[in-house]
Write a protein that holds these residues in place. Sequence first.
Motif, PDB file in Angstrom:
ATOM      1  N   TRP A  31       0.818  -1.210   0.000  1.00  0.00           N
ATOM      2  CA  TRP A  31       0.000   0.000   0.000  1.00  0.00           C
ATOM      3  C   TRP A  31       0.854   1.264   0.000  1.00  0.00           C
ATOM      4  O   TRP A  31       0.548   2.235  -0.682  1.00  0.00           O
ATOM      5  N   LEU A  32       1.952   1.233   0.785  1.00  0.00           N
ATOM      6  CA  LEU A  32       2.838   2.397   0.837  1.00  0.00           C
ATOM      7  C   LEU A  32       3.514   2.635  -0.515  1.00  0.00           C
ATOM      8  O   LEU A  32       3.681   3.784  -0.941  1.00  0.00           O
ATOM      9  N   ASN A  33       3.915   1.565  -1.191  1.00  0.00           N
ATOM     10  CA  ASN A  33       4.540   1.701  -2.511  1.00  0.00           C
ATOM     11  C   ASN A  33       3.558   2.261  -3.536  1.00  0.00           C
ATOM     12  O   ASN A  33       3.938   3.044  -4.417  1.00  0.00           O
ATOM     13  N   GLU A  34       2.296   1.852  -3.422  1.00  0.00           N
ATOM     14  CA  GLU A  34       1.289   2.275  -4.394  1.00  0.00           C
ATOM     15  C   GLU A  34       0.772   3.690  -4.132  1.00  0.00           C
ATOM     16  O   GLU A  34       0.548   4.464  -5.062  1.00  0.00           O
ATOM     17  N   LYS A  35       0.575   4.043  -2.853  1.00  0.00           N
ATOM     18  CA  LYS A  35      -0.162   5.268  -2.533  1.00  0.00           C
ATOM     19  C   LYS A  35       0.617   6.281  -1.710  1.00  0.00           C
ATOM     20  O   LYS A  35       0.128   7.395  -1.474  1.00  0.00           O
ATOM     21  N   GLY A  36       1.774   5.927  -1.226  1.00  0.00           N
ATOM     22  CA  GLY A  36       2.553   6.870  -0.437  1.00  0.00           C
ATOM     23  C   GLY A  36       1.838   7.285   0.839  1.00  0.00           C
ATOM     24  O   GLY A  36       1.301   6.445   1.563  1.00  0.00           O
ATOM     25  N   LYS A  37       1.771   8.607   1.107  1.00  0.00           N
ATOM     26  CA  LYS A  37       1.142   9.088   2.330  1.00  0.00           C
ATOM     27  C   LYS A  37      -0.343   8.768   2.406  1.00  0.00           C
ATOM     28  O   LYS A  37      -0.908   8.611   3.496  1.00  0.00           O
ATOM     29  N   GLU A  38      -0.975   8.666   1.232  1.00  0.00           N
ATOM     30  CA  GLU A  38      -2.405   8.376   1.213  1.00  0.00           C
ATOM     31  C   GLU A  38      -2.708   6.942   1.630  1.00  0.00           C
ATOM     32  O   GLU A  38      -3.865   6.576   1.823  1.00  0.00           O
ATOM     33  N   ALA A  39      -1.672   6.131   1.767  1.00  0.00           N
ATOM     34  CA  ALA A  39      -1.878   4.722   2.129  1.00  0.00           C
ATOM     35  C   ALA A  39      -2.478   4.557   3.517  1.00  0.00           C
ATOM     36  O   ALA A  39      -3.042   3.508   3.829  1.00  0.00           O
ATOM     37  N   ILE A  54      -5.863   3.107   3.947  1.00  0.00           N
ATOM     38  CA  ILE A  54      -6.047   1.661   3.813  1.00  0.00           C
ATOM     39  C   ILE A  54      -5.364   0.930   4.962  1.00  0.00           C
ATOM     40  O   ILE A  54      -5.879  -0.062   5.475  1.00  0.00           O
ATOM     41  N   ILE A  55      -4.203   1.436   5.352  1.00  0.00           N
ATOM     42  CA  ILE A  55      -3.443   0.787   6.431  1.00  0.00           C
ATOM     43  C   ILE A  55      -4.286   0.649   7.690  1.00  0.00           C
ATOM     44  O   ILE A  55      -4.181  -0.357   8.413  1.00  0.00           O
ATOM     45  N   TRP A  56      -5.166   1.629   7.937  1.00  0.00           N
ATOM     46  CA  TRP A  56      -5.990   1.585   9.147  1.00  0.00           C
ATOM     47  C   TRP A  56      -7.468   1.315   8.822  1.00  0.00           C
ATOM     48  O   TRP A  56      -8.341   1.720   9.551  1.00  0.00           O
ATOM     49  N   ASN A  57      -7.670   0.597   7.725  1.00  0.00           N
ATOM     50  CA  ASN A  57      -9.029   0.179   7.363  1.00  0.00           C
ATOM     51  C   ASN A  57      -9.104  -1.346   7.393  1.00  0.00           C
ATOM     52  O   ASN A  57      -8.727  -2.013   6.422  1.00  0.00           O
ATOM     53  N   PRO A  58      -9.584  -1.927   8.479  1.00  0.00           N
ATOM     54  CA  PRO A  58      -9.551  -3.397   8.614  1.00  0.00           C
ATOM     55  C   PRO A  58     -10.390  -4.132   7.571  1.00  0.00           C
ATOM     56  O   PRO A  58     -10.175  -5.319   7.328  1.00  0.00           O
ATOM     57  N   ILE A  59     -11.328  -3.425   6.930  1.00  0.00           N
ATOM     58  CA  ILE A  59     -12.142  -4.066   5.897  1.00  0.00           C
ATOM     59  C   ILE A  59     -11.263  -4.527   4.734  1.00  0.00           C
ATOM     60  O   ILE A  59     -11.587  -5.490   4.036  1.00  0.00           O
ATOM     61  N   ASP A  60     -10.110  -3.851   4.515  1.00  0.00           N
ATOM     62  CA  ASP A  60      -9.221  -4.181   3.397  1.00  0.00           C
ATOM     63  C   ASP A  60      -8.138  -5.191   3.763  1.00  0.00           C
ATOM     64  O   ASP A  60      -7.333  -5.562   2.898  1.00  0.00           O
ATOM     65  N   TYR A  61      -8.093  -5.633   5.010  1.00  0.00           N
ATOM     66  CA  TYR A  61      -7.027  -6.535   5.419  1.00  0.00           C
ATOM     67  C   TYR A  61      -7.174  -7.910   4.778  1.00  0.00           C
ATOM     68  O   TYR A  61      -8.292  -8.411   4.600  1.00  0.00           O
ATOM     69  N   SER A  62      -6.040  -8.520   4.476  1.00  0.00           N
ATOM     70  CA  SER A  62      -6.057  -9.875   3.919  1.00  0.00           C
ATOM     71  C   SER A  62      -6.455 -10.903   4.958  1.00  0.00           C
ATOM     72  O   SER A  62      -6.941 -11.987   4.611  1.00  0.00           O
ATOM     73  N   HIS A  63      -6.240 -10.569   6.215  1.00  0.00           N
ATOM     74  CA  HIS A  63      -6.556 -11.504   7.298  1.00  0.00           C
ATOM     75  C   HIS A  63      -7.497 -10.838   8.309  1.00  0.00           C
ATOM     76  O   HIS A  63      -7.147  -9.834   8.919  1.00  0.00           O
ATOM     77  N   LEU A  80       2.615   6.014  22.545  1.00  0.00           N
ATOM     78  CA  LEU A  80       2.957   6.025  21.122  1.00  0.00           C
ATOM     79  C   LEU A  80       2.139   7.027  20.314  1.00  0.00           C
ATOM     80  O   LEU A  80       2.354   7.158  19.108  1.00  0.00           O
ATOM     81  N   PHE A  81       1.229   7.718  20.969  1.00  0.00           N
ATOM     82  CA  PHE A  81       0.273   8.524  20.218  1.00  0.00           C
ATOM     83  C   PHE A  81       0.940   9.597  19.367  1.00  0.00           C
ATOM     84  O   PHE A  81       0.616   9.761  18.184  1.00  0.00           O
ATOM     85  N   TYR A  82       1.878  10.352  19.923  1.00  0.00           N
ATOM     86  CA  TYR A  82       2.473  11.453  19.169  1.00  0.00           C
ATOM     87  C   TYR A  82       3.380  10.944  18.053  1.00  0.00           C
ATOM     88  O   TYR A  82       3.562  11.612  17.034  1.00  0.00           O
ATOM     89  N   GLU A  83       3.914   9.738  18.211  1.00  0.00           N
ATOM     90  CA  GLU A  83       4.689   9.118  17.137  1.00  0.00           C
ATOM     91  C   GLU A  83       3.784   8.718  15.971  1.00  0.00           C
ATOM     92  O   GLU A  83       4.155   8.815  14.801  1.00  0.00           O
ATOM     93  N   PHE A  84       2.550   8.275  16.283  1.00  0.00           N
ATOM     94  CA  PHE A  84       1.629   7.779  15.270  1.00  0.00           C
ATOM     95  C   PHE A  84       0.600   8.814  14.820  1.00  0.00           C
ATOM     96  O   PHE A  84      -0.110   8.582  13.839  1.00  0.00           O
ATOM     97  N   LYS A  85       0.508   9.929  15.521  1.00  0.00           N
ATOM     98  CA  LYS A  85      -0.595  10.870  15.304  1.00  0.00           C
ATOM     99  C   LYS A  85      -0.842  11.200  13.839  1.00  0.00           C
ATOM    100  O   LYS A  85      -1.972  11.174  13.353  1.00  0.00           O
ATOM    101  N   ASN A  86       0.221  11.514  13.107  1.00  0.00           N
ATOM    102  CA  ASN A  86       0.063  11.927  11.714  1.00  0.00           C
ATOM    103  C   ASN A  86      -0.058  10.741  10.760  1.00  0.00           C
ATOM    104  O   ASN A  86      -0.288  10.929   9.558  1.00  0.00           O
ATOM    105  N   LYS A  87       0.089   9.545  11.287  1.00  0.00           N
ATOM    106  CA  LYS A  87      -0.052   8.354  10.453  1.00  0.00           C
ATOM    107  C   LYS A  87      -1.462   7.793  10.504  1.00  0.00           C
ATOM    108  O   LYS A  87      -1.805   6.903   9.708  1.00  0.00           O
ATOM    109  N   LEU A  88      -2.266   8.301  11.446  1.00  0.00           N
ATOM    110  CA  LEU A  88      -3.627   7.775  11.635  1.00  0.00           C
ATOM    111  C   LEU A  88      -4.637   8.604  10.848  1.00  0.00           C
ATOM    112  O   LEU A  88      -4.380   9.765  10.523  1.00  0.00           O
ATOM    113  N   VAL A  89      -5.778   8.006  10.588  1.00  0.00           N
ATOM    114  CA  VAL A  89      -6.845   8.727   9.875  1.00  0.00           C
ATOM    115  C   VAL A  89      -7.751   9.418  10.876  1.00  0.00           C
ATOM    116  O   VAL A  89      -7.814   9.033  12.031  1.00  0.00           O
TER     117      VAL A  89
END
Length: 366
Positions: free
Chosen positions: A258-266, A269-278, A357-366
């Motif tokens: 996802w990161l290779n395909e979409k970069g920051k916009e990934a 999807i990264i935090w959308n469990p509906i798209d997870y393979s498992h 971990l919140f401030y480390e992840f803050k900008n990575k979350l939707v």
Amino acid sequence: MKTIEQLQEKFSKAQKNYKTIKKNTEQKVIRWFWTTDSISNLEPFYFEENRFPKGRLHKDEPVKKENQYQYGVDDHNEIIVERQFTDLKDLFYEIFYIRGKDSIESYRFDYSIEKEIDHVELFMYEHSILTISYAVFKDGWIKYMYTYNKGKLSTKTMQRIYQNTEVPDRIFDYYYDETGLLQSIKEKEHYWYNKPNKKISYKKLTDLVSEKLLEILKQNILHYNIQEKIYCIYIYYYHEEMLPPSIGFGTESDRKEWLNEKGKEAKWIIWNPIDYSHSLEIELNEETQNLFNLYNQETSLHHKENNTIKMIIECCKNLKNSISAFELNKTDDFVVVASDYEQSDLKKNFKLINPELFYEFKNKLV
């Protein structure tokens, strides 16, 4: 069926007749009042069966009308108009009730400017007791038949045609306690409603469910036995039926792709469990399912959804603290997270579960 054919004809003409139906009904209104949610339905035990809480009466017309209800009553103090306001300013659904001697006909229109007809219903009574009701939609119809025992509803049989296909009949059974109050509504082995045990407080019920939920989450994670490297375990829920939640496993291989395909916009999807393979839907035995059904019912009826979210968060904290016992193949930035399926409370819940971990992840979350 002659009655259904007649209703289908009325349905086909309803949108064209919207202004006439509205005018003829509303001119009979002698009083209007407002509520926080729906308070009336002609279907017996509608609120219990659907686990919907009834609204509360507003003393005055609310300033903010979004998601509120407005009712108009006639000179018999019977509701003949219902307006369900949406979260879009001044847009609302409308139901008009045409009351006869032994029947009530209703027309429900949507909130669009075009006022498209949603469905037409007919409720038929004998000696003021509901015996049959019909609902006609664009793509089918429903017929309910009601039987009674000693004056109390005992069985409701549902027949349905959907998209020109006949759906198997469904039968709902109604049971009462020794005082004559509704005890439960069952369809085969499934409880649509179960009267709570007054000896068990809501707090005690929450404690029982919390303990069982944590046990089930641990069991399901262990049994799934995922071998891939994962960056998160994601517990997600639906607001309509919050327990049991589902479990998603975010894999490192998916995240890299996802990161290779979409970069920051990934991150969407990264935090959308509906798209997870498992992922897995939790299956429950009958006893646990009934316990969770009762909890969902009481939570909904008493507007305590936040209580369930708090409980899920606490379970996630416990999972996080005991994660080493699962012997998972984890990334260095592995986390346990929880949110609804739309990720609307992901950041808020993340901070509660993983404050360090919140401030480390803050900008990575939707």
